[in-house]
Scaffold this motif. Structure first.
Motif: not given
Length: 310
Positions: A98-112
């Motif tokens: 699903k990460r591979t399929v996702s469009n760029d605007y649906h990918i978010k940056e997080f911090n662990n």
């Protein structure tokens, strides 16, 4: 009288054909696109239906990412697919896809918790892609016993009942092919039966196999060229296969090599792949990064995430 050494229930006339009576096969074979124009060209059009392809590469070379993009392309083309992955549980395998399929605007940056940045998608995006995958991608249960008979039985049922056209088995060494003494013989038989299934139902099969352990590198000597016979397992499987692909991770790029293509005669032809970590995609001319697989029918609507104050 002739004394026959081997007896057979069929007469000789029923087992042998007069070559002049064989009709020309005018069935036009179809090809499944891989999502990479360069690879489709080297494979004489893509993954030919009725074919068995071996994909090999060392751990971490990018086999799973390549598989995900091939799956995504075929689901986008409305070809039903089956994926077996013996190294990941279903949740991890699907999350990666699903990460591979996702469009760029649906990918978010997080911090662990350690402050290290990572990329992920929202639950909303997860659900969107789940709907897109519905009745298109099939995957065995986590408790599935992957012995030869189970695998072949399930695959044939998926082809017949679900219309599966692309099968990917990742990987050969995670399939239970019997005890060590018979393992290579069972692997050979499995590959023969997979190829027979591909021909019978006009589908494409990709079997992932690890390469043999590299030999000791001597100082000052160049790394030996990859060979299709470097595949770990029964030596006959590369002869049975129609295509042999190898992916290699180099210092500044990734190389995808077509070691064998039965119909086009391609041998040891390759091209470079770039890798975009955010998109979790390989790319050549950049078109792969802008590829929209069509899961978002809401036209780029992105649900806002509310961060908890606690």
């Amino acid at each position: 009288n002739i004394n026959f050494i081997i007896s057979n229930s069929k007469s000789i006339d029923n087992m042998v054909l007069n070559a002049s009576k064989i009709k020309r096969n005018r069935v036009k074979r179809s090809f499944l696109k891989t999502g990479f124009k360069g690879l489709d060209i080297l494979l004489s059009g893509g993954l030919r239906t009725s074919s068995l392809t071996i994909l090999t590469g060392e751990p971490g070379s990018g086999k799973s990412t390549l598989i995900n993009q091939i799956l995504a392309e075929n689901i986008y083309q409305k070809n039903n697919c089956f994926l077996y992955t013996g190294e990941l549980d279903n949740s991890d395998a699907i999350q990666w896809l699903k990460r591979t399929v996702s469009n760029d605007y649906h990918i978010k940056e997080f911090n662990n918790k350690q402050g290290i940045k990572y990329y992920d998608i929202s639950d909303y995006t997860w659900d969107l892609i789940s709907k897109w995958l519905d009745e298109r991608l099939f995957i065995p249960d986590d408790d599935f016993i992957a012995d030869k008979n189970n695998v072949l039985t399930v695959l044939e049922d998926m082809v017949v009942s679900k219309g599966v056209r692309l099968i990917i088995l990742d990987n050969l060494m995670t399939l239970n092919t019997g005890d060590s003494e018979k393992q290579y013989q069972e692997q050979k038989q499995l590959c023969l039966q997979l190829k027979q299934m591909a021909k019978k139902y006009d589908i494409a099969v990709i079997l992932v196999a690890h390469p043999k352990k590299p030999g000791d590198k001597k100082k000052g000597k160049e790394k030996p060229k990859a060979s299709m016979y470097d595949v770990l397992g029964a030596s006959e499987i590369v002869n049975i296969s129609d295509n042999v692909l190898r992916i290699e991770r180099l210092e500044s790029t990734t190389e995808l090599i077509v070691l064998k293509n039965r119909w086009g005669g391609t041998i040891n032809r390759s091209f470079d792949l770039g890798f975009d970590k955010r998109r979790s995609r390989f790319y050549t001319d950049g078109s792969e990064l802008s590829m929209d697989y069509g899961y978002d029918t809401n036209n780029q609507f992105s649900q806002a995430e509310i961060q908890s104050p606690f």
